[in-house]
Design an enzyme around this catalytic site. Structure first.
Site, short mmCIF file in Angstrom:
data_model
loop_
_atom_site.label_atom_id
_atom_site.label_comp_id
_atom_site.label_asym_id
_atom_site.label_seq_id
_atom_site.Cartn_x
_atom_site.Cartn_y
_atom_site.Cartn_z
N ASP A 41 -3.41 2.92 14.50
CA ASP A 41 -2.63 3.50 13.42
C ASP A 41 -3.18 4.88 13.14
O ASP A 41 -3.99 5.41 13.91
CB ASP A 41 -2.61 2.60 12.19
CG ASP A 41 -3.98 2.44 11.53
OD1 ASP A 41 -4.94 3.13 11.93
OD2 ASP A 41 -4.08 1.63 10.59
N ARG B 165 0.85 -1.19 0.00
CA ARG B 165 0.00 0.00 0.00
C ARG B 165 0.89 1.24 0.00
O ARG B 165 1.54 1.55 0.99
CB ARG B 165 -0.92 0.01 1.22
CG ARG B 165 -1.76 1.28 1.31
CD ARG B 165 -2.98 1.15 2.21
NE ARG B 165 -2.66 1.07 3.62
CZ ARG B 165 -3.57 1.22 4.60
NH1 ARG B 165 -4.84 1.43 4.29
NH2 ARG B 165 -3.22 1.11 5.86
#
Length: 532
Positions: A448, A168
């Site tokens: 996160d 990603r």
């Protein structure tokens, strides 16, 4: 197949300025030339799309709400399918995600998950060292030579049958300040993507294992079309078969939820699925509708996937994907083992089990976990409910989702404990991020950037909407916020925590952002300027 180096080294390089330590293998002359030409060809389109984002948000702030697009109604109504999915991706029932440090890559590829998503975005703090070391680690992983020795002498190497690798890159909104082309910072998306495919595409193609990507933070099909142009260009330059770079797109912004068919259409020759990026999606809902008093979410713990607007989002994603022959991937289980409390650990695993059962029963083809210990739990639910490799045959024709369904706020309230938890989690995460860590265990959850974004966006919205109360009837106001953040060291002792030396800076940042008249678009934008 032409080698990456020979394919890109024929044309003289544009004006390239590298600000940061040079890594001979990762930042070779051919790599810099490849990146520079990506910038020259696609930067204007990226900037135009970012400007379009800002204009659309201004309309939302003025009272408009997202809706399905009228000009693309024919795409939604027509019968068509995406290109066939490669056999190596037929079964994705459990995927694990994490940052690109060396030990993490080895452990994740060896974890028993079907896929490991190596994340340059929400779980990596983009220091220069993290980014370049991450690219070097992926080169070694793809080549099968990656190893690691910990401080206690333990050796880590790849098992014979590792998980499928996906990468990603960072989103379109981010720059990479360490590389300037013709005086401009390069797109972080193009930087992360370009280095990965340049160095690894040939090997992955020979292995019939990629390259495979997860594409984040798209706000609509025009941004997907830009990715299609970039990917087709890279395939041509690198001598890859057209359509060989396969992608999964995260539906993690509210505007994108109204354009899922269109995103699949733009990427139809290479897309293999959409993913319910639920934490970023909740953040995007808050941010997109920040000026709408009729859309104020309760505290984060009350906003689960069974609330109506999130249930509608996930079921529409399943229906849309399966109608087009693409996978519908479920969301993240952020829990991590609680080794000090067996009862609490059992309760946490039961929540994971129920969440994965819900996803499998709804028709998802796979799911995400943040910790290897959750893989058996998630796999057991999908094995039980989905004995085949996937559920593409479950068309979910019973689903009827309207724009109003996607915009219906859930019932709920705000406790003082939930309010304070948002402050504490955000400060702790910001401190770690500023210190170079993008994936941080807090209160037995792997936090996160997405979950920190929810916390600080909720604080801003609750306080700027005004007139809200805690569930005990006391005012939820700036006095409550200022008192809570002033006393944070009474609740959280930063000694020994990730980023302890950045704790006070993180506290100041959160206070400033919360008091600001405008909601900061992404916390990573101002924080990135503070990173080396």
């Amino acid at each position: 197949m032409a080698s990456p180096v020979s394919a890109v080294a024929k044309t003289p390089s544009p004006a390239v300025e590298l600000i940061g330590a040079r890594h001979a293998e990762v930042l070779s002359p051919a790599a810099l030339d490849f990146l520079a030409k990506l910038h020259q060809q696609f930067e204007k389109q990226r900037q135009d799309l970012l400007a379009a984002r800002r204009m659309r948000q201004a309309r939302f702030d003025a009272g408009e709400k997202p809706d399905f697009l009228v000009p693309t109604a024919a795409i939604r109504a027509a019968d068509w399918k995406v290109a066939p999915i490669p056999a190596v991706l037929a079964d994705r029932r459990v995927e694990i995600t994490g940052p690109v440090d060396r030990k993490m890559i080895i452990n994740a590829l060896n974890s028993g998950a079907c896929v490991f998503m190596a994340d340059f975005e929400d779980s990596t703090s983009p220091t220069w060292d993290n980014l370049i070391d991450g690219q070097a680690n992926l080169i070694d992983a793809v080549a099968g030579r990656i190893d690691y020795q910990s401080a206690d002498g333990r050796q880590y190497r790849l098992n014979p049958d590792p998980a499928v690798l996906m990468v990603r890159p960072r989103g379109w909104h981010l720059d990479e300040k360490h590389l300037r082309v013709d005086g401009q910072a390069i797109s972080a998306s193009l930087f992360d993507f370009g280095l990965f495919v340049l160095h690894n595409a040939g090997v992955l193609a020979q292995q019939q294992r990629g390259p495979f990507l997860y594409l984040p933070k798209l706000q609509g099909h025009a941004e997907a079309a830009l990715w299609e142009s970039v990917l087709a260009h890279a395939e041509n330059v690198l001598g890859l078969v057209p359509g060989s770079i396969k992608v999964t797109v995260l539906i993690e912004t509210l505007p994108a939820a109204f354009e899922m068919d269109e995103i699949l259409w733009e990427l139809r020759q290479r897309i293999v699925g959409l993913n319910c990026g639920r934490w970023d999606y909740i953040f995007s809902c808050i941010k997109t509708l920040r000026g709408h008093r009729d859309f104020v979410l309760p505290e984060r713990g009350q906003v689960g996937m069974t609330v109506p607007f999130l249930k509608a989002y996930s079921e529409l994603l399943i229906q849309t994907c399966h109608r087009r022959g693409a996978f519908a991937m479920g969301g993240m289980a952020a829990q991590i083992p609680i080794n000090t409390d067996a009862e609490a650990n059992a309760t946490a695993l039961a929540r994971v089990r129920a969440d994965k059962q819900r996803e499998a029963e709804a028709g998802h083809d796979g799911t995400w976990v943040a910790h290897p210990a959750l893989i058996p739990v998630a796999r057991a639910e999908f094995d039980r409910i989905m004995p085949r490799a996937n559920q593409l045959d479950r068309l979910r024709e019973d689903v009827r989702v309207t724009a109003a369904d996607l915009l219906a706020p859930p019932a709920g309230g705000i406790t003082r404990a939930g309010f304070i938890n948002n402050i504490d989690v955000c400060v702790r995460y910001l401190a770690a991020w500023l210190d170079g860590l993008g994936c941080v265990p807090i209160h037995h959850l792997m936090e996160d950037a997405a979950t920190a974004e929810i916390s600080r966006a909720q604080l801003w919205q609750w306080l700027h909407v005004g007139g809200l109360q805690f569930d005990d009837g006391t005012p939820l106001d700036f006095a409550a916020f200022d008192a809570a953040i002033a006393s944070i060291r009474d609740r959280v002792d930063p000694a020994g925590l990730p980023g302890e030396q950045m704790f006070d800076e993180a506290t100041r940042l959160l206070s400033a952002w919360t008091h600001a008249d405008e909601l900061v678009e992404f916390l990573t934008l101002p924080c990135y300027e503070r990173l080396a």
